[in-house]
Design a protein around this motif. Sequence first.
Motif, PDB file in Angstrom:
ATOM      1  N   ASP A  51      -1.549   2.731   8.772  1.00 12.44           N
ATOM      2  CA  ASP A  51      -2.634   3.600   8.335  1.00 12.44           C
ATOM      3  C   ASP A  51      -3.487   2.905   7.281  1.00 12.44           C
ATOM      4  O   ASP A  51      -3.021   2.590   6.193  1.00 12.44           O
ATOM      5  CB  ASP A  51      -2.074   4.913   7.758  1.00 12.44           C
ATOM      6  CG  ASP A  51      -1.388   5.746   8.824  1.00 12.44           C
ATOM      7  OD1 ASP A  51      -0.518   6.563   8.455  1.00 12.44           O
ATOM      8  OD2 ASP A  51      -1.692   5.557  10.022  1.00 12.44           O
ATOM      9  N   GLU A  52      -4.710   2.646   7.613  1.00 11.01           N
ATOM     10  CA  GLU A  52      -5.666   2.007   6.700  1.00 11.01           C
ATOM     11  C   GLU A  52      -5.138   0.673   6.184  1.00 11.01           C
ATOM     12  O   GLU A  52      -5.449   0.253   5.067  1.00 11.01           O
ATOM     13  CB  GLU A  52      -5.988   2.932   5.526  1.00 11.01           C
ATOM     14  CG  GLU A  52      -6.621   4.243   5.933  1.00 11.01           C
ATOM     15  CD  GLU A  52      -6.931   5.124   4.726  1.00 11.01           C
ATOM     16  OE1 GLU A  52      -6.222   5.005   3.707  1.00 11.01           O
ATOM     17  OE2 GLU A  52      -7.876   5.912   4.819  1.00 11.01           O
ATOM     18  N   ARG A  53      -4.346  -0.001   6.989  1.00 11.25           N
ATOM     19  CA  ARG A  53      -3.653  -1.185   6.517  1.00 11.25           C
ATOM     20  C   ARG A  53      -4.590  -2.291   6.065  1.00 11.25           C
ATOM     21  O   ARG A  53      -4.299  -2.974   5.073  1.00 11.25           O
ATOM     22  CB  ARG A  53      -2.709  -1.714   7.594  1.00 11.25           C
ATOM     23  CG  ARG A  53      -3.399  -2.167   8.885  1.00 11.25           C
ATOM     24  CD  ARG A  53      -2.363  -2.427   9.972  1.00 11.25           C
ATOM     25  NE  ARG A  53      -2.949  -2.990  11.171  1.00 11.25           N
ATOM     26  CZ  ARG A  53      -3.555  -2.263  12.107  1.00 11.25           C
ATOM     27  NH1 ARG A  53      -3.653  -0.961  11.948  1.00 11.25           N
ATOM     28  NH2 ARG A  53      -4.056  -2.831  13.180  1.00 11.25           N
ATOM     29  N   GLY A  54      -5.694  -2.466   6.772  1.00 13.38           N
ATOM     30  CA  GLY A  54      -6.580  -3.573   6.425  1.00 13.38           C
ATOM     31  C   GLY A  54      -7.222  -3.426   5.061  1.00 13.38           C
ATOM     32  O   GLY A  54      -7.091  -4.292   4.195  1.00 13.38           O
ATOM     33  N   PRO A  74       0.779  -1.233   0.000  1.00  8.56           N
ATOM     34  CA  PRO A  74       0.000   0.000   0.000  1.00  8.56           C
ATOM     35  C   PRO A  74       0.809   1.280   0.000  1.00  8.56           C
ATOM     36  O   PRO A  74       0.246   2.356  -0.147  1.00  8.56           O
ATOM     37  CB  PRO A  74      -0.822  -0.119   1.305  1.00  8.56           C
ATOM     38  CG  PRO A  74      -0.902  -1.578   1.553  1.00  8.56           C
ATOM     39  CD  PRO A  74       0.438  -2.107   1.112  1.00  8.56           C
ATOM     40  N   ASP A  75       2.135   1.201   0.163  1.00  9.66           N
ATOM     41  CA  ASP A  75       2.957   2.400   0.160  1.00  9.66           C
ATOM     42  C   ASP A  75       3.418   2.812  -1.224  1.00  9.66           C
ATOM     43  O   ASP A  75       3.962   3.888  -1.399  1.00  9.66           O
ATOM     44  CB  ASP A  75       4.203   2.202   1.033  1.00  9.66           C
ATOM     45  CG  ASP A  75       3.855   2.282   2.499  1.00  9.66           C
ATOM     46  OD1 ASP A  75       2.840   2.920   2.818  1.00  9.66           O
ATOM     47  OD2 ASP A  75       4.588   1.714   3.314  1.00  9.66           O
ATOM     48  N   GLY A  76       3.246   1.935  -2.218  1.00 11.70           N
ATOM     49  CA  GLY A  76       3.829   2.207  -3.518  1.00 11.70           C
ATOM     50  C   GLY A  76       2.837   2.119  -4.649  1.00 11.70           C
ATOM     51  O   GLY A  76       1.634   2.219  -4.466  1.00 11.70           O
ATOM     52  N   ASP A  77       3.374   1.935  -5.865  1.00 12.46           N
ATOM     53  CA  ASP A  77       2.573   1.870  -7.063  1.00 12.46           C
ATOM     54  C   ASP A  77       2.221   0.422  -7.356  1.00 12.46           C
ATOM     55  O   ASP A  77       3.087  -0.443  -7.396  1.00 12.46           O
ATOM     56  CB  ASP A  77       3.349   2.475  -8.239  1.00 12.46           C
ATOM     57  CG  ASP A  77       2.563   2.411  -9.526  1.00 12.46           C
ATOM     58  OD1 ASP A  77       2.699   1.401 -10.236  1.00 12.46           O
ATOM     59  OD2 ASP A  77       1.815   3.364  -9.797  1.00 12.46           O
ATOM     60  N   ALA A  78       0.966   0.158  -7.590  1.00 10.10           N
ATOM     61  CA  ALA A  78       0.502  -1.224  -7.722  1.00 10.10           C
ATOM     62  C   ALA A  78       1.160  -1.962  -8.863  1.00 10.10           C
ATOM     63  O   ALA A  78       1.672  -3.067  -8.698  1.00 10.10           O
ATOM     64  CB  ALA A  78      -1.020  -1.227  -7.910  1.00 10.10           C
ATOM     65  N   ALA A  79       1.159  -1.360 -10.051  1.00 13.21           N
ATOM     66  CA  ALA A  79       1.679  -2.067 -11.216  1.00 13.21           C
ATOM     67  C   ALA A  79       3.153  -2.389 -11.058  1.00 13.21           C
ATOM     68  O   ALA A  79       3.606  -3.492 -11.359  1.00 13.21           O
ATOM     69  CB  ALA A  79       1.455  -1.231 -12.470  1.00 13.21           C
ATOM     70  N   GLU A 139      -7.303  -4.682  -0.803  1.00 12.59           N
ATOM     71  CA  GLU A 139      -7.453  -4.204  -2.169  1.00 12.59           C
ATOM     72  C   GLU A 139      -6.205  -4.501  -2.995  1.00 12.59           C
ATOM     73  O   GLU A 139      -6.301  -4.848  -4.172  1.00 12.59           O
ATOM     74  CB  GLU A 139      -7.767  -2.706  -2.175  1.00 12.59           C
ATOM     75  CG  GLU A 139      -8.180  -2.202  -3.554  1.00 12.59           C
ATOM     76  CD  GLU A 139      -8.855  -0.849  -3.488  1.00 12.59           C
ATOM     77  OE1 GLU A 139      -8.323   0.099  -4.071  1.00 12.59           O
ATOM     78  OE2 GLU A 139      -9.933  -0.754  -2.840  1.00 12.59           O
ATOM     79  N   TRP A 140      -5.037  -4.373  -2.379  1.00  8.00           N
ATOM     80  CA  TRP A 140      -3.813  -4.664  -3.108  1.00  8.00           C
ATOM     81  C   TRP A 140      -3.745  -6.125  -3.521  1.00  8.00           C
ATOM     82  O   TRP A 140      -3.271  -6.455  -4.604  1.00  8.00           O
ATOM     83  CB  TRP A 140      -2.600  -4.275  -2.264  1.00  8.00           C
ATOM     84  CG  TRP A 140      -2.160  -2.890  -2.560  1.00  8.00           C
ATOM     85  CD1 TRP A 140      -2.749  -1.729  -2.165  1.00  8.00           C
ATOM     86  CD2 TRP A 140      -1.039  -2.508  -3.360  1.00  8.00           C
ATOM     87  NE1 TRP A 140      -2.069  -0.649  -2.640  1.00  8.00           N
ATOM     88  CE2 TRP A 140      -1.014  -1.094  -3.382  1.00  8.00           C
ATOM     89  CE3 TRP A 140      -0.059  -3.210  -4.043  1.00  8.00           C
ATOM     90  CZ2 TRP A 140      -0.040  -0.376  -4.074  1.00  8.00           C
ATOM     91  CZ3 TRP A 140       0.911  -2.502  -4.726  1.00  8.00           C
ATOM     92  CH2 TRP A 140       0.910  -1.100  -4.740  1.00  8.00           C
ATOM     93  N   ILE A 141      -4.183  -7.006  -2.664  1.00  6.27           N
ATOM     94  CA  ILE A 141      -4.200  -8.425  -3.028  1.00  6.27           C
ATOM     95  C   ILE A 141      -5.134  -8.644  -4.214  1.00  6.27           C
ATOM     96  O   ILE A 141      -4.812  -9.379  -5.155  1.00  6.27           O
ATOM     97  CB  ILE A 141      -4.628  -9.290  -1.828  1.00  6.27           C
ATOM     98  CG1 ILE A 141      -3.552  -9.237  -0.738  1.00  6.27           C
ATOM     99  CG2 ILE A 141      -4.862 -10.734  -2.265  1.00  6.27           C
ATOM    100  CD1 ILE A 141      -3.930  -9.949   0.535  1.00  6.27           C
ATOM    101  N   GLU A 185     -11.669  -1.421 -10.301  1.00  9.66           N
ATOM    102  CA  GLU A 185     -12.294  -0.234  -9.735  1.00  9.66           C
ATOM    103  C   GLU A 185     -12.424  -0.447  -8.232  1.00  9.66           C
ATOM    104  O   GLU A 185     -13.281  -1.184  -7.756  1.00  9.66           O
ATOM    105  CB  GLU A 185     -13.684  -0.026 -10.354  1.00  9.66           C
ATOM    106  CG  GLU A 185     -14.365   1.271  -9.955  1.00  9.66           C
ATOM    107  CD  GLU A 185     -13.793   2.507 -10.632  1.00  9.66           C
ATOM    108  OE1 GLU A 185     -14.005   3.624 -10.109  1.00  9.66           O
ATOM    109  OE2 GLU A 185     -13.134   2.343 -11.682  1.00  9.66           O
ATOM    110  N   GLY A 186     -11.527   0.181  -7.467  1.00  9.31           N
ATOM    111  CA  GLY A 186     -11.541   0.015  -6.026  1.00  9.31           C
ATOM    112  C   GLY A 186     -11.606   1.339  -5.310  1.00  9.31           C
ATOM    113  O   GLY A 186     -11.754   2.403  -5.927  1.00  9.31           O
ATOM    114  N   SER A 187     -11.484   1.297  -4.005  1.00 11.53           N
ATOM    115  CA  SER A 187     -11.522   2.522  -3.195  1.00 11.53           C
ATOM    116  C   SER A 187     -10.217   3.296  -3.282  1.00 11.53           C
ATOM    117  O   SER A 187     -10.207   4.526  -3.162  1.00 11.53           O
ATOM    118  CB  SER A 187     -11.809   2.163  -1.729  1.00 11.53           C
ATOM    119  OG  SER A 187     -13.058   1.506  -1.602  1.00 11.53           O
TER     120      SER A 187
END
Length: 212
Positions: free
Chosen positions: A62-65, A35-40, A70-72, A87-89
């Motif tokens: 922060d908002e880890r859950g 969650p700290d970086g760029d997904a792709a 979502e990252w998974i 399309e996520g939050s």
Amino acid sequence: VLFRSILKEYAADEMAASAKYNDKAVTITGYIEGPDGDAAFTVVGAAKKAGAGRIKVSVPFDERGRRADEWIEVMRTLWRERVASFEGSYLRFRDVTLEPRPLQPAGVPIIVGGHSRAAARRAGRYGDGFYPLGVSPQKLGELRAILSEAATSAGRDPSAIELTLLGTPDLAAADSIAAQGAHRMVIAARDGDLERLGKQLEHFKREVMEKL
């Protein structure tokens, strides 16, 4: 058996040394701060590093859950679909193509690490495996019950989610971990000295692996 290096510059040498004693060794990414970086970029890097191995996902406070979940989903979507949309939050993209792709058709297996109730629930809902670090047998039982309940609620088979535990390189530890139902035992390379590492691995192979 997986190995890690305290001295990162020796990691490649350690992996080469470990392969001498285990012809089923695979390369893994120890953790990903998704969650700290760029997904792709994270997914591409993970595919390169662990195309034949596993990934353990670690997340910030922060908002880890929600972010971790979502990252998974994002990683699995990009690995699974040739042309992917999401399309996520926190993350949104459309008609994205990812290369290189993992060797496994379903993508890289994801081991969820953590010793909290939330980590156990996440492993049950999303993980291919669960890696609780430094928990007592009683605590492990509680976490596995939470994992099982979460997996069942998500329509998944709890027994298909592999358990990884950390142990010391001796037979007593291996027997204890096996008795707790683990599928995999992680041991640590203590330093980067290849001569000492070779002796440790030879001892582990002779006194533990060959007796199991």
